[in-house]
Design a protein around this motif. Sequence first.
Motif, PDB file in Angstrom:
ATOM      1  N   THR A 293      -7.798  10.250   5.987  1.00 37.61           N
ATOM      2  CA  THR A 293      -7.847   9.209   4.790  1.00 37.61           C
ATOM      3  C   THR A 293      -6.565   9.902   3.939  1.00 37.61           C
ATOM      4  O   THR A 293      -6.726  11.021   3.541  1.00 37.61           O
ATOM      5  CB  THR A 293      -9.252   9.351   4.018  1.00 37.61           C
ATOM      6  OG1 THR A 293     -10.219   8.737   4.698  1.00 37.61           O
ATOM      7  CG2 THR A 293      -9.200   8.487   2.727  1.00 37.61           C
TER       8      THR A 293
ATOM      9  N   SER B 210       4.217   2.401  -1.483  1.00 36.72           N
ATOM     10  CA  SER B 210       5.270   1.885  -2.503  1.00 36.72           C
ATOM     11  C   SER B 210       6.291   2.844  -2.616  1.00 36.72           C
ATOM     12  O   SER B 210       6.218   4.116  -2.578  1.00 36.72           O
ATOM     13  CB  SER B 210       4.482   1.928  -4.024  1.00 36.72           C
ATOM     14  OG  SER B 210       5.593   1.591  -4.926  1.00 36.72           O
TER      15      SER B 210
ATOM     16  N   ALA C 100      -5.324   7.646  -2.758  1.00 38.89           N
ATOM     17  CA  ALA C 100      -4.267   7.004  -3.731  1.00 38.89           C
ATOM     18  C   ALA C 100      -3.396   7.779  -4.432  1.00 38.89           C
ATOM     19  O   ALA C 100      -3.554   9.071  -4.672  1.00 38.89           O
ATOM     20  CB  ALA C 100      -4.907   6.297  -4.562  1.00 38.89           C
ATOM     21  N   ASN C 101      -2.014   7.607  -4.717  1.00 36.54           N
ATOM     22  CA  ASN C 101      -1.113   7.993  -5.418  1.00 36.54           C
ATOM     23  C   ASN C 101      -0.692   9.551  -4.775  1.00 36.54           C
ATOM     24  O   ASN C 101       0.049  10.570  -5.208  1.00 36.54           O
ATOM     25  CB  ASN C 101      -1.635   8.604  -6.920  1.00 36.54           C
ATOM     26  CG  ASN C 101      -1.940   7.434  -7.749  1.00 36.54           C
ATOM     27  OD1 ASN C 101      -1.257   6.540  -7.833  1.00 36.54           O
ATOM     28  ND2 ASN C 101      -3.181   7.443  -8.252  1.00 36.54           N
TER      29      ASN C 101
ATOM     30  N   ARG D 258       0.728  -1.007   0.145  1.00 36.43           N
ATOM     31  CA  ARG D 258       0.077   0.089   0.180  1.00 36.43           C
ATOM     32  C   ARG D 258       0.891   1.275  -0.032  1.00 36.43           C
ATOM     33  O   ARG D 258       0.364   2.160  -0.505  1.00 36.43           O
ATOM     34  CB  ARG D 258      -0.948  -0.150   1.272  1.00 36.43           C
ATOM     35  CG  ARG D 258      -2.041  -1.079   1.057  1.00 36.43           C
ATOM     36  CD  ARG D 258      -3.081  -1.018   2.139  1.00 36.43           C
ATOM     37  NE  ARG D 258      -2.597  -0.693   3.581  1.00 36.43           N
ATOM     38  CZ  ARG D 258      -3.000  -0.025   4.583  1.00 36.43           C
ATOM     39  NH1 ARG D 258      -4.342   0.296   4.712  1.00 36.43           N
ATOM     40  NH2 ARG D 258      -2.648  -0.015   5.950  1.00 36.43           N
TER      41      ARG D 258
ATOM     42  N   THR E  11       1.438   6.234  -2.071  1.00 35.61           N
ATOM     43  CA  THR E  11       0.087   5.227  -1.742  1.00 35.61           C
ATOM     44  C   THR E  11      -0.615   4.516  -3.158  1.00 35.61           C
ATOM     45  O   THR E  11      -0.558   5.407  -3.934  1.00 35.61           O
ATOM     46  CB  THR E  11      -1.054   6.003  -0.912  1.00 35.61           C
ATOM     47  OG1 THR E  11      -1.207   7.023  -1.761  1.00 35.61           O
ATOM     48  CG2 THR E  11      -0.563   6.408   0.326  1.00 35.61           C
ATOM     49  N   THR E  12      -0.870   3.264  -3.149  1.00 35.88           N
ATOM     50  CA  THR E  12      -1.252   2.729  -4.121  1.00 35.88           C
ATOM     51  C   THR E  12      -2.636   2.647  -4.049  1.00 35.88           C
ATOM     52  O   THR E  12      -3.141   2.117  -5.120  1.00 35.88           O
ATOM     53  CB  THR E  12      -0.551   1.184  -4.384  1.00 35.88           C
ATOM     54  OG1 THR E  12      -1.062   0.380  -3.025  1.00 35.88           O
ATOM     55  CG2 THR E  12       0.832   1.300  -4.371  1.00 35.88           C
ATOM     56  N   THR E  13      -3.409   2.994  -3.152  1.00 37.27           N
ATOM     57  CA  THR E  13      -4.826   3.084  -2.742  1.00 37.27           C
ATOM     58  C   THR E  13      -5.194   3.983  -1.741  1.00 37.27           C
ATOM     59  O   THR E  13      -4.173   4.509  -0.940  1.00 37.27           O
ATOM     60  CB  THR E  13      -5.509   1.507  -2.399  1.00 37.27           C
ATOM     61  OG1 THR E  13      -6.691   1.352  -2.410  1.00 37.27           O
ATOM     62  CG2 THR E  13      -4.803   1.107  -1.128  1.00 37.27           C
ATOM     63  N   ASP E  14      -6.327   4.238  -1.316  1.00 35.48           N
ATOM     64  CA  ASP E  14      -6.825   5.260  -0.356  1.00 35.48           C
ATOM     65  C   ASP E  14      -6.442   4.545   1.034  1.00 35.48           C
ATOM     66  O   ASP E  14      -6.718   3.115   1.063  1.00 35.48           O
ATOM     67  CB  ASP E  14      -8.365   5.465  -0.265  1.00 35.48           C
ATOM     68  CG  ASP E  14      -8.790   6.303  -1.747  1.00 35.48           C
ATOM     69  OD1 ASP E  14      -7.971   6.846  -2.273  1.00 35.48           O
ATOM     70  OD2 ASP E  14      -9.862   6.758  -1.763  1.00 35.48           O
ATOM     71  N   VAL E  15      -5.909   5.089   1.870  1.00 32.89           N
ATOM     72  CA  VAL E  15      -5.323   4.406   3.171  1.00 32.89           C
ATOM     73  C   VAL E  15      -6.027   5.188   4.296  1.00 32.89           C
ATOM     74  O   VAL E  15      -5.814   6.552   4.344  1.00 32.89           O
ATOM     75  CB  VAL E  15      -3.792   4.608   3.364  1.00 32.89           C
ATOM     76  CG1 VAL E  15      -3.495   3.820   4.626  1.00 32.89           C
ATOM     77  CG2 VAL E  15      -3.310   3.659   2.147  1.00 32.89           C
TER      78      VAL E  15
END
Length: 397
Positions: free
Chosen positions: A300, A62, A303-304, A60, A290-294
């Motif tokens: 929150t 990267s 992503a990205n 998650r 981030t590769t997704t919402d975390v």
Amino acid sequence: MTRTLESPLHMRRDGLDPVGELALARDGEGVVRVETPFGLPAYLVLRHEDVRAVLADPARFSSALTPMPGAAALDAGERERLRAGQLIGFDPPEHTRLRRMLTAEFTVRRMRRLEPRIEEIVRTCLDDLERAGRPADLVAHFALPVPSLVICELLGVPYADRAGFQERSARMVDASLPPEEQAAARREDRDYMAGLVARAQADPGEDLLGMLVREHGDDLTTDELIGIASLLLLAGHETTANMLALGTLALLRHPAQLALIREEPERIEPAVEELLRWLSIVQALPPRTTTTDVELAGHTIPANSLVICSTPAANRDRAFIDSPDTLDLARGAAGHVAFGHGVHHCLGAPLARMELRLAFPALLRRFPGLALADPDERLGFRAFSIVYGLDALRVTW
């Protein structure tokens, strides 16, 4: 040319301490929006538990998706060449492939074989410090040459080239420089390392670079060999040198703690861990994307998004350790993130620990009257360096 800019929150210090604003953000929001020195927005993660969670989750968060400093000044081909072999810029399984070729060379057992040579290097540098006469610059005569000599011998880098690679390293970790200057330093460093790799490929020696050529020459491209060598040389001297300088300053400012390891040298291992935690010289660990919402600390992170983990804030988190702002060399501070955490935990940690464990007691034994030669206001801290340190530290004895 150095830019006129404000130091980002995660790089602000009050001498050896992180600024109070950093602690307030950690104990309040836990995650805050910041702007990097390169103008990119990022989320700054401050709590010990959350920092470890980020570092332990490359799926998650990267490393591979995170642009290198100065990347915008490079074309796509050059970016790939400079990125090759840089373990900190990859996720598993590519990171795993590169790291396993090096792991055996950095085990605690292998490092112990180096101990007699490191002791000899420490003695030689102490002799040089004494010959320099009082007052002498501890950085120039001890803190910088000890790890530089060690990593040069380990890698097979000519120590006579130290002025060049030390100057390039300082530019590569200086966040105040424009991206174009950082990119230029990376190019120069790659060109230098390319020459060393070519010599190792033609006649591999018994050093680490020679080992990589002999044992993994079919598995690693030339660009990867260059990248691995560049990363190890930079990390192998820049961090330990600043730990030796700032650690000495911390001990001189805390004479009771200094006396503890001088009178009871068997305490040096927990003392080193506490100094690593308390100083946290790496201002922030390499950024992730981030590769997704975390969800993190009630926030929150989309992503990205770029995510930065604050080492000083995490290592001084009251939820991690009692009285975090107190330097207590007896406690050991297990679980700190000075060397990172997870798959990117510092490969060279055993070597750095050994150098610190040998160097501090030797320095204090040789100079029982060691003292600062300059008042605090004359100390020049490297405020914009990714690796916090001192330009010089004049001492007397």
